[in-house]
Motif scaffolding. Structure first.
Motif, PDB file in Angstrom:
ATOM      1  N   ALA A  83       0.970  -1.188  -0.020  1.00 37.41           N
ATOM      2  CA  ALA A  83       0.129  -0.102  -0.084  1.00 37.41           C
ATOM      3  C   ALA A  83       0.931   1.154  -0.059  1.00 37.41           C
ATOM      4  O   ALA A  83       0.722   2.266  -0.712  1.00 37.41           O
ATOM      5  CB  ALA A  83      -0.974   0.000   1.237  1.00 37.41           C
ATOM      6  N   ASN A  84       1.705   1.376   0.710  1.00 37.67           N
ATOM      7  CA  ASN A  84       2.941   2.508   0.817  1.00 37.67           C
ATOM      8  C   ASN A  84       3.470   2.640  -0.453  1.00 37.67           C
ATOM      9  O   ASN A  84       3.575   3.896  -0.955  1.00 37.67           O
ATOM     10  CB  ASN A  84       3.830   2.134   1.988  1.00 37.67           C
ATOM     11  CG  ASN A  84       3.623   2.362   3.359  1.00 37.67           C
ATOM     12  OD1 ASN A  84       2.188   2.748   3.589  1.00 37.67           O
ATOM     13  ND2 ASN A  84       4.184   1.781   4.251  1.00 37.67           N
ATOM     14  N   ILE A  85       3.752   1.624  -1.164  1.00 38.28           N
ATOM     15  CA  ILE A  85       4.529   1.911  -2.450  1.00 38.28           C
ATOM     16  C   ILE A  85       3.459   2.473  -3.498  1.00 38.28           C
ATOM     17  O   ILE A  85       3.662   3.319  -4.172  1.00 38.28           O
ATOM     18  CB  ILE A  85       5.151   0.335  -3.064  1.00 38.28           C
ATOM     19  CG1 ILE A  85       6.094  -0.125  -2.165  1.00 38.28           C
ATOM     20  CG2 ILE A  85       5.304   0.525  -4.479  1.00 38.28           C
ATOM     21  CD1 ILE A  85       6.639  -1.464  -2.609  1.00 38.28           C
ATOM     22  N   ILE A  86       2.255   1.956  -3.485  1.00 39.53           N
ATOM     23  CA  ILE A  86       1.153   2.538  -4.338  1.00 39.53           C
ATOM     24  C   ILE A  86       0.813   3.871  -4.045  1.00 39.53           C
ATOM     25  O   ILE A  86       0.715   5.063  -4.958  1.00 39.53           O
ATOM     26  CB  ILE A  86      -0.221   1.745  -4.234  1.00 39.53           C
ATOM     27  CG1 ILE A  86      -0.029   0.498  -4.653  1.00 39.53           C
ATOM     28  CG2 ILE A  86      -1.204   2.368  -5.057  1.00 39.53           C
ATOM     29  CD1 ILE A  86      -1.353  -0.606  -4.225  1.00 39.53           C
ATOM     30  N   VAL A  87       0.917   4.444  -2.701  1.00 42.58           N
ATOM     31  CA  VAL A  87       0.494   5.534  -2.425  1.00 42.58           C
ATOM     32  C   VAL A  87       1.682   6.697  -2.841  1.00 42.58           C
ATOM     33  O   VAL A  87       1.617   7.795  -3.445  1.00 42.58           O
ATOM     34  CB  VAL A  87       0.475   5.789  -0.946  1.00 42.58           C
ATOM     35  CG1 VAL A  87       0.249   7.143  -0.373  1.00 42.58           C
ATOM     36  CG2 VAL A  87      -0.781   4.942  -0.353  1.00 42.58           C
ATOM     37  N   ILE A  88       3.028   6.146  -2.548  1.00 38.98           N
ATOM     38  CA  ILE A  88       4.297   7.204  -2.831  1.00 38.98           C
ATOM     39  C   ILE A  88       4.252   7.228  -4.389  1.00 38.98           C
ATOM     40  O   ILE A  88       4.456   8.404  -4.874  1.00 38.98           O
ATOM     41  CB  ILE A  88       5.445   6.669  -2.436  1.00 38.98           C
ATOM     42  CG1 ILE A  88       5.388   6.487  -0.759  1.00 38.98           C
ATOM     43  CG2 ILE A  88       6.603   6.996  -2.988  1.00 38.98           C
ATOM     44  CD1 ILE A  88       6.562   5.624  -0.316  1.00 38.98           C
ATOM     45  N   THR A  89       3.928   6.048  -5.220  1.00 35.27           N
ATOM     46  CA  THR A  89       4.233   6.238  -6.656  1.00 35.27           C
ATOM     47  C   THR A  89       3.146   7.046  -6.902  1.00 35.27           C
ATOM     48  O   THR A  89       3.100   7.644  -8.355  1.00 35.27           O
ATOM     49  CB  THR A  89       4.143   5.001  -7.445  1.00 35.27           C
ATOM     50  OG1 THR A  89       3.096   3.976  -6.695  1.00 35.27           O
ATOM     51  CG2 THR A  89       5.584   4.168  -6.788  1.00 35.27           C
ATOM     52  N   THR A  90       1.773   6.955  -6.609  1.00 41.71           N
ATOM     53  CA  THR A  90       0.774   7.641  -7.121  1.00 41.71           C
ATOM     54  C   THR A  90       0.790   9.113  -7.004  1.00 41.71           C
ATOM     55  O   THR A  90       0.852   9.948  -7.927  1.00 41.71           O
ATOM     56  CB  THR A  90      -0.534   7.122  -6.543  1.00 41.71           C
ATOM     57  OG1 THR A  90      -0.683   5.913  -6.869  1.00 41.71           O
ATOM     58  CG2 THR A  90      -1.723   8.115  -7.080  1.00 41.71           C
ATOM     59  N   PHE A  91       1.415   9.613  -5.926  1.00 36.24           N
ATOM     60  CA  PHE A  91       1.710  10.929  -5.739  1.00 36.24           C
ATOM     61  C   PHE A  91       2.971  11.553  -6.322  1.00 36.24           C
ATOM     62  O   PHE A  91       2.836  12.514  -7.012  1.00 36.24           O
ATOM     63  CB  PHE A  91       1.817  11.269  -4.015  1.00 36.24           C
ATOM     64  CG  PHE A  91       0.558  11.476  -3.552  1.00 36.24           C
ATOM     65  CD1 PHE A  91      -0.392  12.337  -3.623  1.00 36.24           C
ATOM     66  CD2 PHE A  91       0.228  10.332  -2.456  1.00 36.24           C
ATOM     67  CE1 PHE A  91      -1.505  12.373  -2.901  1.00 36.24           C
ATOM     68  CE2 PHE A  91      -0.876  10.520  -1.595  1.00 36.24           C
ATOM     69  CZ  PHE A  91      -1.842  11.511  -1.884  1.00 36.24           C
ATOM     70  N   ALA A  92       3.838  10.816  -6.572  1.00 35.71           N
ATOM     71  CA  ALA A  92       5.105  11.137  -6.779  1.00 35.71           C
ATOM     72  C   ALA A  92       5.028  11.122  -8.544  1.00 35.71           C
ATOM     73  O   ALA A  92       5.752  12.146  -9.043  1.00 35.71           O
ATOM     74  CB  ALA A  92       6.352  10.368  -6.363  1.00 35.71           C
ATOM     75  N   SER A  93       4.440  10.214  -8.917  1.00 33.14           N
ATOM     76  CA  SER A  93       4.179  10.203 -10.395  1.00 33.14           C
ATOM     77  C   SER A  93       3.687  11.437 -11.135  1.00 33.14           C
ATOM     78  O   SER A  93       4.091  11.641 -12.186  1.00 33.14           O
ATOM     79  CB  SER A  93       3.597   8.949 -11.019  1.00 33.14           C
ATOM     80  OG  SER A  93       2.092   8.860 -10.614  1.00 33.14           O
ATOM     81  N   MET A  94       3.045  12.397 -10.410  1.00 34.40           N
ATOM     82  CA  MET A  94       2.452  13.639 -11.018  1.00 34.40           C
ATOM     83  C   MET A  94       3.623  14.402 -11.324  1.00 34.40           C
ATOM     84  O   MET A  94       3.621  15.291 -12.317  1.00 34.40           O
ATOM     85  CB  MET A  94       1.721  14.266  -9.766  1.00 34.40           C
ATOM     86  CG  MET A  94       0.313  13.735  -9.763  1.00 34.40           C
ATOM     87  SD  MET A  94      -0.542  14.548  -8.487  1.00 34.40           S
ATOM     88  CE  MET A  94       0.370  14.683  -7.150  1.00 34.40           C
ATOM     89  N   PHE A  95       4.763  14.273 -10.538  1.00 29.83           N
ATOM     90  CA  PHE A  95       6.052  15.026 -10.840  1.00 29.83           C
ATOM     91  C   PHE A  95       6.745  14.282 -11.867  1.00 29.83           C
ATOM     92  O   PHE A  95       7.110  14.936 -12.950  1.00 29.83           O
ATOM     93  CB  PHE A  95       6.533  15.570  -9.700  1.00 29.83           C
ATOM     94  CG  PHE A  95       5.768  16.192  -8.463  1.00 29.83           C
ATOM     95  CD1 PHE A  95       5.404  17.543  -8.704  1.00 29.83           C
ATOM     96  CD2 PHE A  95       5.218  15.336  -7.581  1.00 29.83           C
ATOM     97  CE1 PHE A  95       4.619  18.173  -7.845  1.00 29.83           C
ATOM     98  CE2 PHE A  95       4.335  16.135  -6.510  1.00 29.83           C
ATOM     99  CZ  PHE A  95       3.858  17.401  -6.829  1.00 29.83           C
ATOM    100  N   SER A  96       7.104  13.122 -11.708  1.00 28.19           N
ATOM    101  CA  SER A  96       7.866  12.349 -12.419  1.00 28.19           C
ATOM    102  C   SER A  96       7.345  12.377 -13.962  1.00 28.19           C
ATOM    103  O   SER A  96       8.095  12.386 -14.919  1.00 28.19           O
ATOM    104  CB  SER A  96       8.172  10.977 -11.828  1.00 28.19           C
ATOM    105  OG  SER A  96       6.983  10.308 -11.845  1.00 28.19           O
TER     106      SER A  96
END
Length: 315
Positions: free
Chosen positions: A288-301
């Motif tokens: 779940a943590n990986i999904i949350v981090i990648t979802t938020f961070a992918s906006m920028f990446s």
């Protein structure tokens, strides 16, 4: 394309997708949608609206453009390579018990919803048709390799490849692509009422799927992020797309094909990763943590990567 024009166009592609995700997060927090709604709506997207979207996008597509063997072959081949790279890194850097979750989180992307929405936003019907074929092809790879790696590190669940094959054969997304290609190749025109009704269903798919993703996100889970989750997220959003695009350029893949490839490789982690981790009695909180981090961070990446590729006139 100038810097300002490239930046503006990039935001026009990425912002609508992630605004829908944040809408889902906001609706969940104020109580307008709940876990039951998200579960039911997600099942509706998976079994009905997304297959309708994939089917129609392929049926209406020019398959001479959508079926690109070089792109499809590279995408599938590199997905397999990225799995083994992430696994090797997990063996070297992380405890045995977390290696399955790390590997799945590092290589498995949310192509079916986020990737397809971005491809459609960037390239319209062409993005939907090419993206639909790519999504249908990679679903098999994601499921087979995720089941393998999670069962390999599980002390409680053994791999049942017969059950896996049966589940893959009944997967609605795979079936929609399998049925759509011969219909498109035959040139048979479906009745207008069928196309219109299917269009209504397909039109629900991306916004409803994105809202469901937002509803499953947890800010508290983001705050509890571990170093393993951060490392897996770095692989998912930086190293996997960076190495994949470098390899694609070396093979001469450019233009819209490269753009769709980047969007798919740079997608956040798939929500199905959490469900599968729970089924295998693995560390579902880490998933779940990986999904949350990648979802938020992918906006920028994703925005940054898309901007750079546009600025360099590669897509």
């Amino acid at each position: 394309m100038g810097l300002l024009a490239a930046f503006t166009h990039t935001l026009e592609i990425t912002l609508p997708v992630f605004l829908m995700v944040f809408l889902g997060l906001g609706l969940k927090r104020i109580g307008w949608i709940d876990a039951h709604f998200i579960t039911t709506a997600s099942m509706l997207v998976f079994k009905v609206t997304m297959p309708a979207l994939l089917f129609l996008s392929i049926v209406k597509a020019d398959l001479n453009r959508a079926l690109q063997p070089e792109l499809i072959g590279y995408f599938i081949g590199y997905t397999v390579v990225s799995f083994f790279l992430a696994w090797a890194w997990a063996v070297w850097r992380h405890p045995r018990i977390e290696r399955g979750i790390f590997t799945q989180g590092a290589f498995r992307a949310n192509n079916g919803i986020v990737g397809l929405a971005l491809a459609a936003g960037q390239y319209g019907d062409y993005g939907l048709s090419v993206g639909g074929v790519l999504a249908g092809a990679v679903i098999v790879i994601y499921n087979v390799f995720s089941v393998f790696i999670l069962s390999f590190y599980s002390d409680q669940i053994a791999t049942d490849f017969r059950s896996l094959a049966k589940n893959l054969a009944k997967n609605p997304l795979i079936l929609s692509v399998v049925f759509a290609i011969p219909v498109a190749l035959s040139g048979v025109e479906l009745p207008g009422w069928a196309m219109t009704s299917g269009g209504y269903l397909a039109g629900m798919s991306l916004p409803l799927g994105l809202i469901c993703i937002g509803g499953t996100l947890s800010v508290s889970a983001f705050k509890r992020s571990s170093s393993i989750a951060l490392d897996a997220s770095l692989w998912k959003l930086v190293w996997v797309p960076l190495l994949g695009i470098a390899g694609a350029l070396a093979m001469g893949i450019q233009g819209p094909a490269l753009g769709i490839l980047f969007l798919y490789l740079g997608c956040p982690g798939a929500a199905a990763s959490f469900v599968m981790a729970k089924a295998f009695k693995a560390n579902d909180k880490l998933a779940a943590n990986i999904i949350v981090i990648t979802t938020f961070a992918s906006m920028f990446s994703l925005s940054l990567g898309l901007f750079l590729l546009k600025w360099l006139a590669l897509i």
